[in-house]
Design a protein around this motif. Structure first.
Motif, PDB file in Angstrom:
ATOM      1  N   LEU A  18      -2.153  47.120  11.179  1.00 13.14           N
ATOM      2  CA  LEU A  18      -2.728  48.035  10.208  1.00 13.14           C
ATOM      3  C   LEU A  18      -3.355  49.236  10.912  1.00 13.14           C
ATOM      4  N   ASP A  19      -3.136  50.417  10.346  1.00 10.91           N
ATOM      5  CA  ASP A  19      -3.714  51.650  10.872  1.00 10.91           C
ATOM      6  C   ASP A  19      -4.978  51.977  10.080  1.00 10.91           C
ATOM      7  N   LEU A  20      -6.146  51.671  10.662  1.00 14.31           N
ATOM      8  CA  LEU A  20      -7.409  51.918   9.963  1.00 14.31           C
ATOM      9  C   LEU A  20      -7.762  53.396   9.896  1.00 14.31           C
ATOM     10  N   THR A  21      -7.060  54.234  10.663  1.00 15.20           N
ATOM     11  CA  THR A  21      -7.337  55.669  10.595  1.00 15.20           C
ATOM     12  C   THR A  21      -6.664  56.313   9.386  1.00 15.20           C
ATOM     13  N   ASP A  22      -5.814  55.570   8.699  1.00 18.75           N
ATOM     14  CA  ASP A  22      -5.130  56.067   7.504  1.00 18.75           C
ATOM     15  C   ASP A  22      -5.768  55.427   6.274  1.00 18.75           C
ATOM     16  N   PRO A  23      -6.579  56.181   5.517  1.00 23.68           N
ATOM     17  CA  PRO A  23      -7.264  55.596   4.360  1.00 23.68           C
ATOM     18  C   PRO A  23      -6.432  55.595   3.083  1.00 23.68           C
ATOM     19  N   SER A  24      -5.155  55.960   3.171  1.00 19.61           N
ATOM     20  CA  SER A  24      -4.322  56.042   1.971  1.00 19.61           C
ATOM     21  C   SER A  24      -4.274  54.692   1.257  1.00 19.61           C
ATOM     22  N   PRO A  25      -4.535  54.648  -0.043  1.00 22.57           N
ATOM     23  CA  PRO A  25      -4.420  53.382  -0.781  1.00 22.57           C
ATOM     24  C   PRO A  25      -2.996  52.846  -0.701  1.00 22.57           C
ATOM     25  N   ARG A  26      -2.872  51.560  -0.344  1.00 26.65           N
ATOM     26  CA  ARG A  26      -1.540  50.976  -0.198  1.00 26.65           C
ATOM     27  C   ARG A  26      -1.647  49.462  -0.072  1.00 26.65           C
ATOM     28  N   TRP A  27      -0.526  48.794  -0.328  1.00 31.38           N
ATOM     29  CA  TRP A  27      -0.436  47.355  -0.100  1.00 31.38           C
ATOM     30  C   TRP A  27      -0.170  47.083   1.370  1.00 31.38           C
ATOM     31  N   ILE A  28      -0.776  46.023   1.880  1.00 30.94           N
ATOM     32  CA  ILE A  28      -0.581  45.609   3.260  1.00 30.94           C
ATOM     33  C   ILE A  28      -0.299  44.107   3.280  1.00 30.94           C
ATOM     34  N   GLU A  29      -0.025  43.575   4.475  1.00 32.50           N
ATOM     35  CA  GLU A  29       0.168  42.140   4.650  1.00 32.50           C
ATOM     36  C   GLU A  29      -1.076  41.524   5.284  1.00 32.50           C
ATOM     37  N   VAL A  30      -1.417  40.322   4.825  1.00 34.95           N
ATOM     38  CA  VAL A  30      -2.543  39.569   5.378  1.00 34.95           C
ATOM     39  C   VAL A  30      -2.035  38.199   5.811  1.00 34.95           C
ATOM     40  N   HIS A  31      -2.267  37.855   7.075  1.00 37.38           N
ATOM     41  CA  HIS A  31      -1.909  36.535   7.599  1.00 37.38           C
ATOM     42  C   HIS A  31      -3.194  35.799   7.969  1.00 37.38           C
ATOM     43  N   PHE A  32      -3.353  34.561   7.491  1.00 31.79           N
ATOM     44  CA  PHE A  32      -4.520  33.744   7.811  1.00 31.79           C
ATOM     45  C   PHE A  32      -4.190  32.774   8.942  1.00 31.79           C
ATOM     46  N   GLU A  33      -5.159  32.561   9.834  1.00 28.21           N
ATOM     47  CA  GLU A  33      -5.010  31.526  10.855  1.00 28.21           C
ATOM     48  C   GLU A  33      -5.220  30.176  10.181  1.00 28.21           C
TER      49      GLU A  33
END
Length: 246
Positions: A18-33
């Motif tokens: 994930l690029d935290l410098t880009d604040p554009s609203p968007r869907w991302i992926e989340v992986h849990f350990e």
């Protein structure tokens, strides 16, 4: 050879952090350990399938932070996949608030209810347990293994210091922009009519990744006080079981 190359390129695209410098609203992926529950100190070993999260600027923060909202139905589904009996429709969104400058998790929190099987000597019963998860990367946390209450095994929450000989410390890790990895630490408070406990939370170790390619996105209103989210890009129908109770 071409098949191997295409597969490798697809894996690289899917793994972009994930690029935290880009604040554009968007869907991302989340992986849990997802290491075993009795090994809360085991880090970066096994990872879940991707879950959707929605990144957007946090309008209530100054300076502006970013928040990632993981839909309630996705949290319930994830908890059930690791053996927790999450009660359908009882969970809030899992909201992460991050400082894009430092990578610190300012807060990661959610509430909900799970069903636990309790034991009182020879008597066995089940009960609904209200839980609240609160985590951050700004403070250390730890656990005391081997505790139990009414037949439920827990890793009791503690704060590591020299006076707590049995407290196993788990260091927080702020967001790593090269991997998308973060480890927020904190507690899950569980309350029943008979008892209240505070256990170490295993839900703070995640990877936040960019989606490989933009697809159809939908933002809908749910029955909870906050807006609920769904994403057609992750094969989950919108408008179904989005959080809160009717």
């Amino acid at each position: 050879m071409w098949i191997v190359l295409v597969s490798w390129l697809a894996q690289q695209a899917a793994a972009r952090p994930l690029d935290l410098t880009d604040p554009s609203p968007r869907w991302i992926e989340v992986h849990f350990e997802v290491s075993p529950a009795d090994e809360p100190g085991s880090l970066d070993q096994e990872w879940s399938a991707p879950r959707p999260g929605y990144l957007e600027p946090d309008p209530g923060s100054s300076p502006v932070a970013l928040r990632i909202r993981i839909p309630a139905d996705q949290i319930e589904s994830h908890l059930r996949s690791i053996g927790t009996d999450a009660i359908v429709g009882s969970f809030s969104e899992f909201v992460w608030t991050l400082d894009p400058e430092t990578g610190h998790v300012l807060e990661a929190a959610m509430t909900g209810r799970v069903r636990e099987r309790l034991r009182f000597g020879p008597i066995r019963a089940s009960a609904q347990v209200e839980i609240r998860v609160e985590m951050t990367t700004s403070a250390r946390a730890g656990f005391e293994p081997g505790h139990g209450i009414m037949g439920v095994n827990t890793n009791r929450f503690c704060v590591p210091d020299h006076s707590r000989a049995h407290c196993v410390g788990v260091d927080p890790v702020r967001f790593d922009p090269t991997r998308g990895y973060v480890n927020a630490v904190g507690s899950v408070s569980a309350r029943t009519p008979l008892a209240e406990i505070r256990a170490f939370s295993p839900l703070g170790e995640v990877k936040f990744l960019e989606r490989a390619a933009p697809e159809t996105e939908t933002v809908v209103s749910g029955t909870s006080q906050a807006k609920a989210l769904c994403s057609e890009a992750f094969d989950d129908p919108c408008g179904v079981n989005l959080g809160g109770e009717s």
